[in-house]
Design an enzyme around this catalytic site. Structure first.
Site, PDB file in Angstrom:
ATOM      1  N   ASP A 178      14.312 -17.162   3.302  1.00 19.12           N
ATOM      2  CA  ASP A 178      15.719 -17.278   3.700  1.00 19.12           C
ATOM      3  C   ASP A 178      15.883 -16.989   5.181  1.00 19.12           C
ATOM      4  O   ASP A 178      16.575 -17.720   5.912  1.00 19.12           O
ATOM      5  CB  ASP A 178      16.574 -16.281   2.900  1.00 19.12           C
ATOM      6  CG  ASP A 178      17.030 -16.838   1.563  1.00 19.12           C
ATOM      7  OD1 ASP A 178      17.261 -18.055   1.480  1.00 19.12           O
ATOM      8  OD2 ASP A 178      17.162 -16.056   0.615  1.00 19.12           O
ATOM      9  N   THR A 179      15.291 -15.898   5.628  1.00 18.49           N
ATOM     10  CA  THR A 179      15.452 -15.481   7.021  1.00 18.49           C
ATOM     11  C   THR A 179      14.819 -16.479   7.975  1.00 18.49           C
ATOM     12  O   THR A 179      15.411 -16.839   9.007  1.00 18.49           O
ATOM     13  CB  THR A 179      14.830 -14.090   7.228  1.00 18.49           C
ATOM     14  OG1 THR A 179      15.425 -13.167   6.317  1.00 18.49           O
ATOM     15  CG2 THR A 179      15.046 -13.603   8.644  1.00 18.49           C
TER      16      THR A 179
END
Length: 396
Positions: A178-179
């Site tokens: 996600d990051t």
């Protein structure tokens, strides 16, 4: 530089993690970020429930909102719109027509069905930079599959190279995909804005989590693609990388753990007075004998404390570091010295600490520009800016 995007408006339809995190970063750089939320606010605001005492990891409730949500939604204004209502859709149309950047992370086809796909809005706003972030991309065999961080860790190979040979596939202890995907959104949008300065034209950007995960593994995937063989995890726990030689890994001490990096085996052996491996001078031998070397080093390190060994190893310029508990990271003196922790105040919530941008401009860490908004807090304000009466969306 913290106001570098002060003339840029970002309209974010994004929810959950990577899209909101990307929009937050752009807001920290000065952009006016308008977060479009459904009536009542994004689901993540109060997940799993409106319970002030709920403490469930990333879903801990802070005041009456989800702390994870708050951590990726500062520097924004919030407007509540029901995209199935004609009046609300008209406002959304005008909002999109007035913006520089649109970010969305629904499954492919959702924005098209809502009437806000790229083809729908590009004619009305040809300078728009439209960023669509999905799990697997807009086409291909996996398009309709669900996508969350752990699923992409599994499919990309991250799990298969983490841990040791007797472990099951092992996920990383953070939502790393996600990051990393969020950062691809930021990088690609900034590049598109720069290109627009030269051409005057907007563009469609497509980011997906699977491609981001594979890109994160650029070195490992390139080796596997060209070597043709899957790497083998170590037989002993704590080796840090399937393709790297000893002493790279995690070692137990008498009171905790420390990590050794890529210092030559002979230097580590000399610093620790270990016999039998001091003659290893080639990377090939250090790789082939990595399990044996790790066992020998760990036998010695387990006899004294982490601080004892850090003092001894750092004095000899051996690359090493202590393994920290996550709860200790916010108070680490170097983390504090770098300005990585900021406190945000919001009158209706307890003060809470957030993580800063990881760079400094002229020696200063960019400050958080504004607290996370309440759902719909800026609806009237945004309506007025678009030329509507402040109560245009009020129930009638």
């Amino acid at each position: 530089m913290t106001g570098a995007l002060s003339d840029v408006r970002v309209v974010s339809f994004a929810q959950l993690a990577q899209g909101p995190f990307a929009a937050q970063i752009m807001g920290e750089l000065g952009a006016d970020v308008v977060k479009v939320e459904p009536p009542g606010g994004e689901w993540m605001r109060s997940a799993p429930e409106r319970d002030a005492d709920a403490r469930i990891g990333l879903n801990t409730i802070w005041g009456d909102e989800n702390l994870s949500f708050l951590s990726v939604n500062r520097n924004k204004r919030s407007i509540e719109l029901n995209l199935k209502d004609d009046r609300h859709r008209k406002v959304a149309d005008d909002l999109v027509a007035s913006t520089d950047v649109l970010i969305e992370n629904f499954r492919p086809g959702v924005m098209d069905r809502l009437g806000f796909g790229y083809e729908d809005v590009a004619d009305r706003n040809p300078e728009l930079v439209y960023c669509s972030s999905s799990g697997y991309g807009a086409s291909g065999p996996y398009t309709d599959r669900p996508a969350q961080d752990i699923l992409l860790q599994a499919m990309s190979g991250v799990m298969g190279i983490t841990g040791h040979v007797e472990d099951p596939p092992t996920p990383v202890g953070t939502t790393v995909i996600d990051t990393y995907a969020a950062m691809q959104i930021v990088v690609s949008v900034l590049a598109a804005l720069y290109e627009r300065e030269r051409t005057g034209e907007g563009t469609l950007i497509e980011v997906d989590m699977l491609s981001s995960a594979v890109h994160l593994l650029s070195q490992e995937v390139a080796v596997a693609a060209n070597d043709g063989e899957a790497p083998t995890r170590s037989e002993v726990p704590g080796m840090g990388h399937v393709y790297l030689q000893a002493p790279y890994g995690v070692y137990e001490t008498s009171d905790g753990h420390l990590v050794l990096s890529l210092s030559p085996v002979a230097e580590v052996a000399d610093a620790l007075d270990i016999e039998g491996v001091e003659s290893i001078t080639t990377l090939e031998e250090a790789y082939e004998r990595k399990d044996e070397i790790k066992r020998r080093i760990e036998t010695v390190l387990s006899g004294e404390s982490t601080e004892h060994w850090l003092g001894r190893l750092l004095e000899r310029d051996v690359w090493c570091a202590p393994v920290r508990d996550l709860a200790a990271v916010p108070d680490d003196p170097q983390v504090r010295a770098n300005g990585m922790i900021q406190t945000i105040e919001r009158s209706d919530l307890p003060d809470f600490e957030v993580v800063s941008l990881p760079f400094r401009v002229n020696g200063e860490t960019p400050p958080a520009r504004s607290r996370p908004p309440r759902a719909g807090e800026h609806t009237d304000e945004v309506l007025t800016e678009l030329g509507y009466p402040a109560d245009y969306l009020a129930d009638r």
